[in-house]
Write a protein that holds these residues in place. Structure first.
Motif, PDB file in Angstrom:
ATOM      1  N   ASP A 186       0.838  -1.194   0.000  1.00 39.09           N
ATOM      2  CA  ASP A 186       0.000   0.000   0.000  1.00 39.09           C
ATOM      3  C   ASP A 186       0.877   1.250   0.000  1.00 39.09           C
ATOM      4  OD1 ASP A 186       0.874   0.412   2.610  1.00 39.09           O
ATOM      5  OD2 ASP A 186      -0.997  -0.252   3.527  1.00 39.09           O
ATOM      6  N   ALA A 187       0.237   2.400  -0.134  1.00 36.00           N
ATOM      7  CA  ALA A 187       0.981   3.659  -0.267  1.00 36.00           C
ATOM      8  C   ALA A 187       1.882   3.904   0.933  1.00 36.00           C
ATOM      9  CB  ALA A 187       0.001   4.816  -0.467  1.00 36.00           C
ATOM     10  N   ASP A 188       1.394   3.628   2.141  1.00 37.75           N
ATOM     11  CA  ASP A 188       2.210   3.889   3.327  1.00 37.75           C
ATOM     12  C   ASP A 188       3.468   3.024   3.351  1.00 37.75           C
ATOM     13  OD1 ASP A 188       1.175   6.023   4.803  1.00 37.75           O
ATOM     14  OD2 ASP A 188      -0.428   4.798   5.623  1.00 37.75           O
ATOM     15  N   LYS A 189       3.354   1.769   2.949  1.00 41.04           N
ATOM     16  CA  LYS A 189       4.539   0.899   2.937  1.00 41.04           C
ATOM     17  C   LYS A 189       5.558   1.390   1.915  1.00 41.04           C
ATOM     18  CE  LYS A 189       2.258  -3.234   4.670  1.00 41.04           C
ATOM     19  NZ  LYS A 189       1.673  -4.532   4.337  1.00 41.04           N
ATOM     20  N   LEU A 190       5.066   1.856   0.790  1.00 48.12           N
ATOM     21  CA  LEU A 190       5.975   2.386  -0.232  1.00 48.12           C
ATOM     22  C   LEU A 190       6.633   3.677   0.256  1.00 48.12           C
ATOM     23  CD1 LEU A 190       3.749   1.705  -3.368  1.00 48.12           C
ATOM     24  CD2 LEU A 190       5.764   0.402  -2.627  1.00 48.12           C
ATOM     25  N   LEU A 191       5.869   4.531   0.932  1.00 52.74           N
ATOM     26  CA  LEU A 191       6.444   5.763   1.473  1.00 52.74           C
ATOM     27  C   LEU A 191       7.428   5.466   2.603  1.00 52.74           C
ATOM     28  CD1 LEU A 191       3.340   8.128   1.409  1.00 52.74           C
ATOM     29  CD2 LEU A 191       5.311   8.123  -0.153  1.00 52.74           C
ATOM     30  N   ASP A 192       7.138   4.422   3.392  1.00 52.72           N
ATOM     31  CA  ASP A 192       8.103   4.007   4.420  1.00 52.72           C
ATOM     32  C   ASP A 192       9.429   3.614   3.770  1.00 52.72           C
ATOM     33  OD1 ASP A 192       6.216   4.418   6.407  1.00 52.72           O
ATOM     34  OD2 ASP A 192       5.696   2.290   6.595  1.00 52.72           O
ATOM     35  N   ALA A 193       9.350   2.924   2.650  1.00 49.60           N
ATOM     36  CA  ALA A 193      10.571   2.537   1.926  1.00 49.60           C
ATOM     37  C   ALA A 193      11.297   3.780   1.426  1.00 49.60           C
ATOM     38  CB  ALA A 193      10.213   1.612   0.763  1.00 49.60           C
ATOM     39  N   SER A 210       3.346  -1.711  -8.831  1.00 47.93           N
ATOM     40  CA  SER A 210       2.679  -1.337  -7.587  1.00 47.93           C
ATOM     41  C   SER A 210       2.965   0.113  -7.224  1.00 47.93           C
ATOM     42  CB  SER A 210       3.150  -2.236  -6.436  1.00 47.93           C
ATOM     43  OG  SER A 210       2.691  -3.553  -6.612  1.00 47.93           O
ATOM     44  N   VAL A 211       4.194   0.543  -7.488  1.00 44.34           N
ATOM     45  CA  VAL A 211       4.547   1.934  -7.191  1.00 44.34           C
ATOM     46  C   VAL A 211       3.789   2.865  -8.124  1.00 44.34           C
ATOM     47  CG1 VAL A 211       6.433   3.596  -6.967  1.00 44.34           C
ATOM     48  CG2 VAL A 211       6.831   1.179  -6.429  1.00 44.34           C
TER      49      VAL A 211
END
Length: 197
Positions: free
Chosen positions: A8-15, A43-44
């Motif tokens: 999800d967006a938050d996991k990608l932003l965490d990365a 996904s991104v």
């Protein structure tokens, strides 16, 4: 009921935050985020149409997270104590959220602000104005007036805590707990010496 998305967006932003902490804002690309999150590139791109959208989302989420705690502090107590608590929040939040603090220290221009959508730039301006207005209200509540008074207030409550955070993080150090005490004592001194100016 469908399964929640793995990326999800938050996991990608965490990365993306982790990439900034390790290698700086320039290293945040769509491909780098996908690799860091263990996600397919699709996904991104599904969550963020392009790199400027990703960078805007990264910056705005970080500012909102910082601001949430700041506004809790700004909404209660006598103005002078609120000012001290606001300065303390800068250092304490940065101690707890070192990687995100590195995002904020870089500044929005490092994340390609000029290439963001108008909507994202408007959101940034609105967030900044809300923070400025809230801080100015605290300064006025203390009886601060004139360029010297507001300059002293800004130095104490904004510039000095940020400088302490920057000094530690640019050396690659964690922010020691005693820095919170240093900032609080220095802010109290500055604001006391500037009373009524």
């Amino acid at each position: 009921m469908g399964r929640p998305p793995r990326h999800d967006a938050d996991k990608l932003l965490d990365a993306a935050v982790a990439i900034v902490a390790e290698s700086g804002p320039r290293a945040v690309t769509m491909a780098a985020v996908a690799r860091a999150a263990g996600a397919p590139s699709g996904s991104v791109y599904h969550r963020f149409p392009d790199q400027p959208a990703l960078l805007a989302a990264l910056w705005l989420r970080t500012v909102r997270r910082f601001r949430a705690g700041l506004f809790e502090v700004l909404e209660s107590g006598p103005p002078r104590e609120v000012a001290v608590a606001a300065a303390r929040h800068v250092v304490e939040w940065s101690r707890r959220n070192t990687a995100e603090a590195r995002v904020l220290l870089a500044g929005s221009s490092a994340f390609g602000e000029s290439e963001w959508t108008q909507q994202a730039r408007d959101e940034l301006r609105r967030v900044n104005e809300e923070m400025f207005t809230a801080m100015a209200e605290v300064a006025r509540g203390m009886g601060t007036c004139g360029e010297l008074g507001f300059g002293r207030f800004s130095l104490a409550v904004v510039d000095m805590p940020i400088a302490v955070v920057r000094r530690n993080l640019t050396r690659g150090d964690e922010i020691p707990e005693h820095e919170v005490v240093v900032v609080v004592e220095a802010v109290r001194d500055l604001l006391a010496n500037g009373q009524g100016r």
